[in-house]
Each structure stands twice: as structure tokens, then as C-alpha cells.
Design a protein around this motif. Structure first.
Motif, PDB file in Angstrom:
ATOM      1  N   LEU A  82      34.122  60.600  49.038  1.00 41.70           N
ATOM      2  CA  LEU A  82      35.423  60.361  48.418  1.00 41.70           C
ATOM      3  C   LEU A  82      35.878  58.916  48.598  1.00 41.70           C
ATOM      4  N   LEU A  83      35.566  58.322  49.728  1.00 41.52           N
ATOM      5  CA  LEU A  83      35.915  56.931  49.987  1.00 41.52           C
ATOM      6  C   LEU A  83      35.222  56.013  48.975  1.00 41.52           C
ATOM      7  N   LEU A  84      33.947  56.231  48.763  1.00 42.63           N
ATOM      8  CA  LEU A  84      33.198  55.408  47.808  1.00 42.63           C
ATOM      9  C   LEU A  84      33.578  55.731  46.371  1.00 42.63           C
ATOM     10  N   PHE A  85      33.796  56.996  46.072  1.00 45.87           N
ATOM     11  CA  PHE A  85      34.215  57.388  44.728  1.00 45.87           C
ATOM     12  C   PHE A  85      35.608  56.861  44.394  1.00 45.87           C
ATOM     13  N   GLY A  86      36.383  56.525  45.421  1.00 42.72           N
ATOM     14  CA  GLY A  86      37.706  55.949  45.180  1.00 42.72           C
ATOM     15  C   GLY A  86      37.628  54.698  44.326  1.00 42.72           C
ATOM     16  N   GLU A  87      36.505  53.987  44.399  1.00 42.49           N
ATOM     17  CA  GLU A  87      36.306  52.787  43.579  1.00 42.49           C
ATOM     18  C   GLU A  87      35.781  53.117  42.190  1.00 42.49           C
ATOM     19  N   LEU A  88      35.479  54.364  41.952  1.00 42.93           N
ATOM     20  CA  LEU A  88      34.942  54.787  40.654  1.00 42.93           C
ATOM     21  C   LEU A  88      35.862  55.826  40.017  1.00 42.93           C
ATOM     22  N   GLN A  89      37.139  55.508  39.962  1.00 45.96           N
ATOM     23  CA  GLN A  89      38.132  56.376  39.333  1.00 45.96           C
ATOM     24  C   GLN A  89      38.537  55.756  37.999  1.00 45.96           C
ATOM     25  N   ASP A  90      38.640  56.577  36.989  1.00 41.20           N
ATOM     26  CA  ASP A  90      39.013  56.071  35.669  1.00 41.20           C
ATOM     27  C   ASP A  90      40.533  56.072  35.514  1.00 41.20           C
ATOM     28  N   THR A  91      41.174  55.203  36.298  1.00 45.86           N
ATOM     29  CA  THR A  91      42.619  55.016  36.191  1.00 45.86           C
ATOM     30  C   THR A  91      42.874  53.538  35.901  1.00 45.86           C
TER      31      THR A  91
END
Length: 186
Positions: A82-91
Motif C-alpha cells: 500500500l505504501l508503494l501503491f500510494g504513488e500509483l493512484q489515479d488522482t
């Protein structure tokens, strides 16, 4: 005072995300923030100072949204994902932030005064990721964190530039996490 500084920094991120660092003009930031250029120079001595503080702002904002995403994890491995995916959010905020980060990183090649603050911000992110990896255990956390954060930065740029779908970037990060964490006993 802080509200005006934050307004300027938010405007700087938006302008950098749209036009890049090379196209950055203080006048553009002033227009975006709805203030005078003299107010920008009041808060930031020069363009280099503005870029350095924008880099800090981007880094702090990223730490906030990645930390928020990771806080919901049930265990350290899920927290890492989740920490790494935080940089891969489509917002919009993640897109702007990540685009500005990439621009600031690239411009550090030509702007030596950005190198030290960029290295410090990168070190902070690597250390945060390494701390989570240590809680998973069994691997050399520092090296794994450097590989994973470097991968996320590269994949983020590919996603933001349209050369990769977001789901593919996430799948690759998920696979890299598995490779890193499953090295135990290898």
C-alpha cells in the motif's frame, strides 16, 4: 503567512506538472496562485529557493498520502504494498505530485542546488520503505527499499507519460515485492 506560502507551493506544483521545470516562470506561478510576483519573492528569495521548497512540499505531500494509504494495512507486507501503491493512484493530486517530482528530479541534473535536497528527500522515502521491510524480516531492507522505490519512480513516469497502463505498473510492483520479500533462504 503559512497559507500564502502553501498557496504558492501548490501553484508551483500545478505549473511544474503542466509545463515542466524548464518552462517554469515566476509569473506563471503568481497567476496560478492569484498573487503578485513580488509576494513570491518575499517568501522565496529566488527561483532556486522556490524550487527547493517546492521539492520539500512535494515530498511531504507524498509522505502524507502514501502513509495514509498504508495505515490501513493488516500486516507489514500489505503495508509495504500500500505504501508503494500510494504513488500509483489515479488522482489529480498524485498525478500532479508525481509529475512534479519527476520534473524536479530530472532538472537536478542541470540544477546543482537541487541535488542535495533531492537526495535527502529520496533518502527519507527509502528509509520509510526500509523500515516496513525490516518488519517483514528476512531480507536486506536498505537495498530492497532502494530497488523498490527506484522501480516505483520509473513505473510512475511510464504511467504518467502514457506508455504503460496503471494496472500493469501495479502488477509489476506487486511482482517485485514478491521477488524481494521471498528471497529469504535463497
Amino acid at each position: 503567512m503559512l497559507d500564502r506560502r502553501q498557496k504558492i507551493l501548490e501553484a508551483a506544483v500545478r505549473v511544474i506538472a503542466r509545463s515542466g521545470v524548464r518552462g517554469l516562470r515566476v509569473e506563471k506561478i503568481a497567476a496560478e496562485a492569484g498573487i503578485s510576483t513580488s509576494l513570491i519573492y518575499y517568501h522565496f528569495a529566488n527561483r532556486a529557493g522556490l524550487l527547493e521548497k517546492t521539492l520539500e512540499f512535494v515530498s511531504d505531500r507524498a509522505a502524507a498520502y502514501t502513509g495514509e494509504a498504508a495505515a490501513e494495512a493488516a500486516d507489514p507486507r500489505a503495508e509495504l504494498e500500500l505504501l508503494l501503491f500510494g504513488e500509483l493512484q489515479d488522482t489529480q493530486s498524485v498525478r500532479e505530485n508525481s509529475t512534479a517530482w519527476g520534473e524536479l528530479r530530472a532538472s537536478a541534473v542541470f540544477t546543482p542546488e537541487l541535488r542535495e535536497p533531492l537526495a535527502a528527500a529520496t533518502r527519507t522515502w527509502v528509509d520509510e520503505v526500509a523500515e516496513v521491510i525490516r518488519r517483514v524480516g528476512g531480507v536486506e531492507a536498505e537495498a530492497a527499499a532502494e530497488r523498490l522505490t527506484g522501480l516505483v519512480e520509473g513505473l510512475s513516469e511510464r504511467w504518467l507519460s502514457g506508455s504503460m497502463e496503471l494496472d500493469r505498473a501495479r502488477d509489476l510492483v506487486r511482482g517485485a515485492i514478491a521477488l524481494e520479500l521471498d528471497r529469504v533462504g535463497a
